[in-house]
Each structure stands twice: as C-alpha cells, then as structure tokens.
Design a protein around this motif. Structure first.
Motif, PDB file in Angstrom:
ATOM      1  N   LYS A  57       0.861  -1.186   0.000  1.00  0.00           N
ATOM      2  CA  LYS A  57       0.000   0.000   0.000  1.00  0.00           C
ATOM      3  C   LYS A  57       0.892   1.229   0.000  1.00  0.00           C
ATOM      4  N   ILE A  58       0.395   2.331  -0.574  1.00  0.00           N
ATOM      5  CA  ILE A  58       1.142   3.583  -0.622  1.00  0.00           C
ATOM      6  C   ILE A  58       0.319   4.688   0.029  1.00  0.00           C
ATOM      7  N   VAL A  59       0.979   5.493   0.851  1.00  0.00           N
ATOM      8  CA  VAL A  59       0.371   6.687   1.434  1.00  0.00           C
ATOM      9  C   VAL A  59       1.083   7.877   0.800  1.00  0.00           C
ATOM     10  N   LEU A  60       0.311   8.707   0.120  1.00  0.00           N
ATOM     11  CA  LEU A  60       0.846   9.845  -0.611  1.00  0.00           C
ATOM     12  C   LEU A  60       0.413  11.135   0.072  1.00  0.00           C
ATOM     13  N   GLY A  61       1.381  11.953   0.448  1.00  0.00           N
ATOM     14  CA  GLY A  61       1.067  13.225   1.088  1.00  0.00           C
ATOM     15  C   GLY A  61       0.207  14.099   0.190  1.00  0.00           C
ATOM     16  N   TYR A  62      -0.834  14.683   0.773  1.00  0.00           N
ATOM     17  CA  TYR A  62      -1.786  15.518   0.034  1.00  0.00           C
ATOM     18  C   TYR A  62      -1.667  16.946   0.560  1.00  0.00           C
ATOM     19  N   PRO A  63      -1.135  17.862  -0.264  1.00  0.00           N
ATOM     20  CA  PRO A  63      -0.747  19.199   0.217  1.00  0.00           C
ATOM     21  C   PRO A  63      -1.864  20.241   0.240  1.00  0.00           C
ATOM     22  N   LYS A  64      -2.812  20.060   1.140  1.00  0.00           N
ATOM     23  CA  LYS A  64      -3.868  21.059   1.284  1.00  0.00           C
ATOM     24  C   LYS A  64      -3.299  22.337   1.900  1.00  0.00           C
ATOM     25  N   HIS A  65      -3.987  23.449   1.639  1.00  0.00           N
ATOM     26  CA  HIS A  65      -3.628  24.717   2.269  1.00  0.00           C
ATOM     27  C   HIS A  65      -4.071  24.679   3.731  1.00  0.00           C
TER      28      HIS A  65
END
Length: 153
Positions: A57-65
């Motif tokens: 499984k991969i966890v990808l950082g999600y760059p919200k403001h």
C-alpha cells in the motif's frame, strides 16, 4: 506487509517505508528529477523500492492549504496518485500532509543539521512523518475498535 510513504514535490519525491508490523516509519531516500514533468525514472525507482520492501500500500502526502482548500499542488498530486495506481496496481491513500515539511525542518534544526544541508534530507523526513501519521491513525483506529468491542454493555 509494508506501507510506503511518499512526499511528492515538483522536483523531488521523498520516500519512507514502514516496518513489517506497521508500527514505525523509516525515511529511505529522496528521488530527484531534472524537471517536474519527467516522472518515468521516478516511477521506475518507486517500483524498485516496492519490490525490495514488499510494499502492499502507498500513502501519498496531500498538500492542502492551511485553510483546508486545495490548490494546484493538490491537482498535480492527484494526477501522480492516478499514475501510481495505474503503474503499481496498489491502493494509494491521499493523506493530509499539512505542516510535514515544517516539522521536518524543525527536526533537522534540533538535530544540528546545517541549514544549507537540509535540502538533501527534508523530503525523505517529510515522507517519514506523513507515513508515521497514517500508521498512528490506523493503530489508534484498531485500538478504539477493540476497546469498544470489549466495553461492558
């Protein structure tokens, strides 16, 4: 089973991987590329690491403001997410990464890493923080579910 954490940037991807028990995240490396659109070698290196560490499984950082809105980086991250899913066949989870880079900078400062040397480490440390946040979440969720099952009626 192991989980991979990724911090996707315009010219780099920080990589971390969990231990087999899904308790801790270890920062592995930073993948550098010459331009934002050149992803073939980056994806190939991620494939190699998936095979080497038996990642499922991969966890990808999600760059919200900070105000929870989404910008151009979120759109590019979703596109990268889709590429990862297509190429690897693995589930990719988008994980809120707000403040992960700032936290990585603080860790490096406290560790005595010189400011001019931090660029080399920041992305892989941020990937480790992103993955550790996810691992802590799933551990807390499991503990909560087990606790509610054993609670008296």
């Amino acid at each position: 089973m192991r989980i991979m954490g990724l911090d996707y940037g315009s010219k780099t991807v920080g990589v971390a991987v969990s231990d087999a028990l899904l308790v801790t995240a270890q920062s592995l490396e930073t993948i550098f590329r010459k331009s934002p659109g050149k992803l073939r070698q980056t994806l190939a290196r991620i494939d190699e690491l998936i095979a080497a560490y038996d990642v499922e499984k991969i966890v990808l950082g999600y760059p919200k403001h900070m105000n929870n809105s989404e910008g151009e980086r979120c759109e590019k991250t979703r596109e990268f997410c889709h590429m990862l899913e297509q190429r690897t066949g693995l589930a990719v989870i988008l994980w809120d990464e707000r403040l992960s880079t700032a936290a990585a900078d603080q860790i490096m400062a406290e560790s005595g890493i010189r400011r001019e040397d931090r660029k080399e480490y920041v992305d892989k440390i941020a990937a480790g923080l992103i993955l550790q946040g996810y691992l802590d979440f799933i551990q807390n969720k499991q503990e909560h579910e087990q606790g509610s099952l054993s609670a008296p009626l």
